[in-house]
Design an enzyme around this catalytic site. Sequence first.
Site, PDB file in Angstrom:
ATOM      1  N   ASP A  13       0.807  -1.224   0.000  1.00 28.44           N
ATOM      2  CA  ASP A  13       0.000   0.000   0.000  1.00 28.44           C
ATOM      3  C   ASP A  13       0.843   1.278   0.000  1.00 28.44           C
ATOM      4  OD1 ASP A  13      -2.238  -1.661   0.116  1.00 28.44           O
ATOM      5  OD2 ASP A  13      -2.203  -1.680   2.302  1.00 28.44           O
ATOM      6  N   LYS A  16       1.781   2.274  -5.038  1.00 29.74           N
ATOM      7  CA  LYS A  16       2.381   1.772  -6.285  1.00 29.74           C
ATOM      8  C   LYS A  16       1.457   2.031  -7.472  1.00 29.74           C
ATOM      9  CE  LYS A  16       2.436  -2.274  -4.342  1.00 29.74           C
ATOM     10  NZ  LYS A  16       2.002  -1.935  -2.981  1.00 29.74           N
ATOM     11  N   GLY A  40      -4.584  -4.295  -3.824  1.00 31.11           N
ATOM     12  CA  GLY A  40      -5.587  -3.266  -4.093  1.00 31.11           C
ATOM     13  C   GLY A  40      -4.833  -2.002  -4.445  1.00 31.11           C
ATOM     14  N   HIS A  41      -4.819  -1.652  -5.711  1.00 31.35           N
ATOM     15  CA  HIS A  41      -4.031  -0.511  -6.182  1.00 31.35           C
ATOM     16  C   HIS A  41      -4.971   0.606  -6.612  1.00 31.35           C
ATOM     17  CE1 HIS A  41      -0.353  -3.278  -7.163  1.00 31.35           C
ATOM     18  NE2 HIS A  41      -0.755  -3.355  -5.910  1.00 31.35           N
ATOM     19  N   GLN A 229       2.001  -5.929  -3.327  1.00 29.65           N
ATOM     20  CA  GLN A 229       2.433  -6.014  -1.931  1.00 29.65           C
ATOM     21  C   GLN A 229       3.715  -5.179  -1.745  1.00 29.65           C
ATOM     22  OE1 GLN A 229       1.536  -9.462  -3.422  1.00 29.65           O
ATOM     23  NE2 GLN A 229      -0.418  -8.519  -2.962  1.00 29.65           N
TER      24      GLN A 229
END
Length: 449
Positions: A13, A16, A40-41, A229
């Site tokens: 988080d 990225k 989750g981006h 990650q």
Amino acid sequence: MPGTCVIGLQWGDEAKGKLVDILTEHHEIVVRYQGGANAGHTVVSGGETWKLSLIPSGILRNDVSCVVTGGVVLDPASIIGEIDMLEGRGIRVAGKLRLSDRAHVVFPWHVAEDAILNGSVTGGEAIGTTGRGIGPCYRDKVGRSLALRLGDLYRPEFRQQFEHVLKKKRHLLEAARPADGPPIELDGEAIFKQYSGYAERLRDCVGDTTHLLLDAVEAGRPVLFEGAQGALLDIDHGTFPYVTSSNSSGVGVASGSGVPGRWIDRVIGVVKAYSTRVGGGPLPTEQENPTGEHLRQRGREYGTVTQRPRRCGWFDAVAARYTARLSGVDELAVMLLDVLGGLDELRICTAYEIDGRRVEQFPSHIDDLRKAVPIYETLPGWPEELTEVRQEVDLPPAARRYVDRIGELLGRPVTIISVGPDRDQTIFRNTAPATEACPPPHQQEQAPV
Ligand code: GDP
Ligand code: IMO
Ligand code: MG
């Protein structure tokens, strides 16, 4: 050489997704090569927010190919949901997305197993996984005998293989479930139909992505690798066992994508200006106090995938220096700098005290990390709001000093600073090339504990 990678250097988080979206402008192909729907981006552009999980964050731009390689564990329902979301919001996906036939497929038994085994690690604290079946799917990949890859779904033997795996999984799950828990229902017919439907839906996207990427880099086409990650969650080099099940540091790029490291000439290490972690495991600089709450509220630190509140703390230069070296980082992007605004003073952890000894090298064993007491350096804070700043000269001196100190401690130049979630809220700095700017930092480090 054509390859750039974006690697999170903390516990995930690090923003990225925002960076990948920006860098996509200069690339033809964006690649997800490890992890799965645990990622989750977030990309924010023109007031619109996009949350991506399996599809590379480059998808929002036209004229870019997005590739999901065999290093990823692929939940077809999840990726189809993303495709529908994107197309529903006017983003073309068809013709832009390629999925590797080597990607291992996440099935409902993986999710069920994740729920059962997530409880504790050899009797200790829970890992706190995202519950997306990631570990169990990678376990099957490594174990081989119960694994199904995306390409298998198109073979005549799929039905037979599916029945074989289902039978074994029923036995294994029955043995693993808690005695007082409900029985685990796996409706074989329904699952088979569902996955055959997913396979049909994805058919046009599926193929051999390894040759595609090798052809691209050999032809000199610019390729961007999007890590998921963070390096401290790396299965081999992270804070084991409180990690994810893939190589999320820079070492995973080649194995996950099939593109040898010799094609990668730019590695950007992404850090938040502070630390966060979601799930179990040590976070040496954690602040369970008003400072931690300040960071959580201003940074909106709630998980993109699970909505869990993220644990927050000061920037840990011991940890990030380790992962910058491990990932072969050339330059740094410092994200969420705006979140620190309003704190009187800021702290950066520059060493740990473990069993009465000063340690500057990140420990390899979780028990030592648990004992680590951070040794902090204190820097002045700044009261100004940074979200409107677009040029380095407009940053308050204390903010510039803070960013430069991160660069010094990690031995890499900070080339990108982010002051808000939007694409535009980004400062690009002109700095000397990494090789000139950063002598390797390891000479000054002490022997391991
Ligand atoms: P990723 O998993 O590394 O892509 O990061 P996430 O998307 O899970 O979390 C990063 C969060 O920070 C998202 O909500 C972003 O919109 C947000 N974000 C990104 N950059 C900035 C920034 O510079 N400042 C602030 N305040 N938020 C940011
Ligand atoms: P992005 O790509 C933050 C964490 C989970 C848990 C551990 C193992 O958005 O940065 P898993 O479901 O992978 O078996 O969970 O890893 N985790 C993440 N934390 N960001 C992520 O992804 C994460 N993906 C997994 O919270 O502690
Ligand atoms: Mg995330």
